[in-house]
Design a protein around this motif. Structure first.
Motif, short mmCIF file in Angstrom:
data_model
loop_
_atom_site.label_atom_id
_atom_site.label_comp_id
_atom_site.label_asym_id
_atom_site.label_seq_id
_atom_site.Cartn_x
_atom_site.Cartn_y
_atom_site.Cartn_z
N ARG A 156 0.71 -1.27 -0.12
CA ARG A 156 -0.12 0.13 -0.01
C ARG A 156 0.87 1.12 0.10
O ARG A 156 0.53 2.17 -0.63
N LEU A 157 2.05 1.31 0.91
CA LEU A 157 2.84 2.51 0.81
C LEU A 157 3.53 2.69 -0.35
O LEU A 157 3.61 3.49 -0.84
N ALA A 158 4.02 1.41 -0.96
CA ALA A 158 4.64 1.81 -2.31
C ALA A 158 3.70 2.30 -3.52
O ALA A 158 4.24 2.71 -4.35
N ARG A 159 2.48 2.07 -3.18
CA ARG A 159 1.47 2.47 -4.16
C ARG A 159 1.15 3.94 -3.85
O ARG A 159 0.31 4.53 -4.78
N GLY A 160 1.74 4.74 -2.95
CA GLY A 160 1.39 5.93 -2.84
C GLY A 160 0.49 6.36 -1.75
O GLY A 160 0.05 7.34 -1.24
N GLY A 168 5.87 11.60 0.71
CA GLY A 168 5.81 10.85 2.18
C GLY A 168 5.95 9.68 2.03
O GLY A 168 6.74 8.84 2.62
N PRO A 169 5.04 9.01 1.38
CA PRO A 169 5.07 7.41 1.33
C PRO A 169 6.17 6.89 0.71
O PRO A 169 6.73 5.88 1.04
N ALA A 209 11.62 4.11 1.34
CA ALA A 209 13.10 4.18 1.19
C ALA A 209 13.78 4.25 2.52
O ALA A 209 14.74 3.67 2.80
N LEU A 210 13.06 4.76 3.91
CA LEU A 210 13.67 4.44 4.98
C LEU A 210 13.80 2.84 5.62
O LEU A 210 14.48 2.68 6.55
N CYS A 211 13.02 2.08 4.71
CA CYS A 211 12.92 0.62 5.05
C CYS A 211 13.76 -0.14 3.91
O CYS A 211 13.81 -1.44 4.03
N HIS A 212 14.41 0.47 3.18
CA HIS A 212 14.81 -0.08 1.83
C HIS A 212 16.06 -0.93 2.05
O HIS A 212 16.86 -0.80 3.21
N PRO A 213 16.11 -2.33 1.73
CA PRO A 213 17.24 -3.18 1.94
C PRO A 213 18.54 -2.39 1.61
O PRO A 213 19.97 -2.95 2.05
N ASP A 214 18.58 -1.72 0.81
CA ASP A 214 19.94 -0.96 0.37
C ASP A 214 20.25 0.19 1.35
O ASP A 214 19.48 1.07 1.45
N GLY A 215 21.30 0.19 2.00
CA GLY A 215 21.75 1.14 2.96
C GLY A 215 22.03 2.45 2.57
O GLY A 215 21.76 3.58 3.18
N ARG A 216 22.41 2.31 1.24
CA ARG A 216 22.73 3.70 0.40
C ARG A 216 21.36 4.55 0.50
O ARG A 216 21.40 5.66 0.62
N ILE A 217 20.40 3.80 0.00
CA ILE A 217 18.99 4.51 -0.04
C ILE A 217 18.34 4.74 1.35
O ILE A 217 17.79 6.08 1.56
#
Length: 446
Positions: free
Chosen positions: A11-15, A79-80, A85-93
């Protein structure tokens, strides 16, 4: 079917706005969202936003590489997308998202603070450092509602490796922040959060003795009961009235009543402790005896008077045994046929405390109509189990006997042991009484 965590991430990824994507009042929803985004990235990476605003990142970590840079030449994330991005598996993101969040105005940043708190224990050192700096700077300006949502998330993750940093920042904010923020956390549904808030409230003397007493008397958590009872008692003095002591003394919780009874001495009302000598709680009875003893009053004669009166309080016989002498056994034996089952049960328990039990005299009480009396009688007879007649105990296992009589008899047969025990257990493996059936089957499995 998608599980709840992945559903929220989708849901969050869809905005979908954060408040609609998950239940923000549930700390598990935040930790679940963190895991859900990672799971989504593993199973359906195309479902995640592109995060094109986070371009310009280096692709490999190394000890001698310069700090990563963030290129914001593309569009600003909404915001979404920033939450994902705050939960992304890539630490750089994740780091890029934190640095972007630091530029947000306070009203836009505060809904993201639980995710920032999760990043405070991130495995990537750079992400941790940025997250801790961002959380430490945002907490002093956070409103009561934002902290009320954030605090349970911090407490839920405090046990993680490196999770103590966010907890320390939260503690500092509650200790130094406005009272309205602490008030919002005091009523949290999360137990660990309420405990922390009440500890800090006691340190800050934020609540009045009356309010501490009211919380102690009603909160179901024993830790909060102790914290608030101590806070209430600390404000008791000779001039203290019933507004503090009455809630403590009337509480349904023994620990709180015990604190109230102990406080009677500080309030100059030690004589009122006599009314709690026959309390149903051993702790409260002990506190009442202590208060009276400090006033020079021996509780034993008072108990003897209670046990000899026309109306015997149920716990009075056991209270007498707790402070009496062996000669008081005669008085307790006389109460084993009292019409009130509570008096009979406590009289048997008192005889056990005085080590004045006699197997021959107690055996008839195994047929008492009150389960509590039979239970206390069986407890008192366990040390004598090897001397009890097997035939009499076995007769009490008959299906025509009440359930509590049968259970008590089997308990004593088990304590007695002997070659006939396994035979008795086999006869009960299909019994209609669940407890007898389970105990006999467990015995045969040994």
């Amino acid at each position: 079917m998608e599980d709840r965590d992945t559903t929220g991430a989708t849901r969050l990824a869809r905005g979908t706005p954060l408040a609609s994507a998950i239940d923000t009042s549930d700390p598990n929803a935040w930790t679940g969202l963190d895991l859900g985004v990672r799971e989504l990235a593993r199973t359906r990476p195309s479902a995640l936003p592109s995060h094109s605003w986070a371009t310009g990142r280096r692709f490999h970590w190394s000890w001698d590489a310069p700090l990563p840079t963030l290129n914001l030449k593309h569009r600003e994330p909404e915001g979404p997308e920033l939450a994902v991005a705050l939960c992304h598996p890539d630490g750089r993101i994740r780091e890029a998202a934190l640095r972007r969040a630091a530029d947000l105005p306070a009203p836009d940043l505060q809904p993201l603070l639980p995710l920032v708190a999760l990043r405070c224990s991130d495995w990537v050192a750079v992400v941790r450092e940025v997250a801790r700096g961002l959380l430490g700077g945002a907490l002093p300006a956070a409103g009561p509602g934002a902290v009320a949502v954030l605090a349970p998330v911090v407490m839920r993750t405090a046990a993680r490796r490196r999770g103590d940093a966010a907890r320390a920042l939260l503690q500092a904010a509650l200790r130094e922040g406005p009272g309205s923020v602490l008030e919002a956390v005091l009523v949290s549904r999360d137990r660990a959060t309420r405990r922390l808030a009440h500890r800090i409230a006691a340190e800050r003397r934020h609540l009045s003795p009356e309010r501490f007493a009211a919380v102690a008397a009603t909160d179901p958590d024993v830790v909060i009961q102790d914290i608030c009872a101590d806070g209430a008692v600390a404000g008791v003095g000779p001039e203290t009235g019933d507004e503090v002591l009455a809630p403590l003394l009337r509480s349904a919780f023994p620990r709180v009543r015990a604190a109230g009874v102990t406080a009677l001495r500080r309030a100059g009302r030690a004589e009122e402790a006599e009314g709690f000598l026959a309390d149903r709680s051993p702790l409260v009875r002990a506190c009442a005896r202590y208060v009276l003893r400090q006033k020079g009053v021996d509780a034993a004669p008072l108990y003897r008077a209670l046990c000899s009166g026309a109306t015997v309080p149920p716990a009075a016989p056991l209270g007498l045994a707790e402070c009496g002498v062996r000669d008081d056994a005669a008085l307790l034996w006389g109460l084993t046929d009292h019409p009130h089952p509570g008096v009979r049960a406590h009289a048997v328990a008192g005889l056990r405390v005085l080590e004045a039990s006699e197997a021959v005299r107690l055996m008839p009480l195994l047929d008492d109509p009150a389960p509590g009396v039979v239970r206390e009688t069986a407890t008192a007879l366990v040390p004598w189990a090897d001397r009890l007649p097997v035939a009499e105990l076995r007769a009490r296992l008959g299906t025509e006997r009440p359930r509590h009589v049968r259970v008590g008899a089997f308990r004593l047969l088990t304590a007695r042991g002997g070659p006939e025990l396994r035979e008795i257990a086999r006869s009960l493996t299909d019994d209609a009484e669940p407890r007898l059936r389970f105990n006999s089957q467990a015995l045969l499995w040994l």
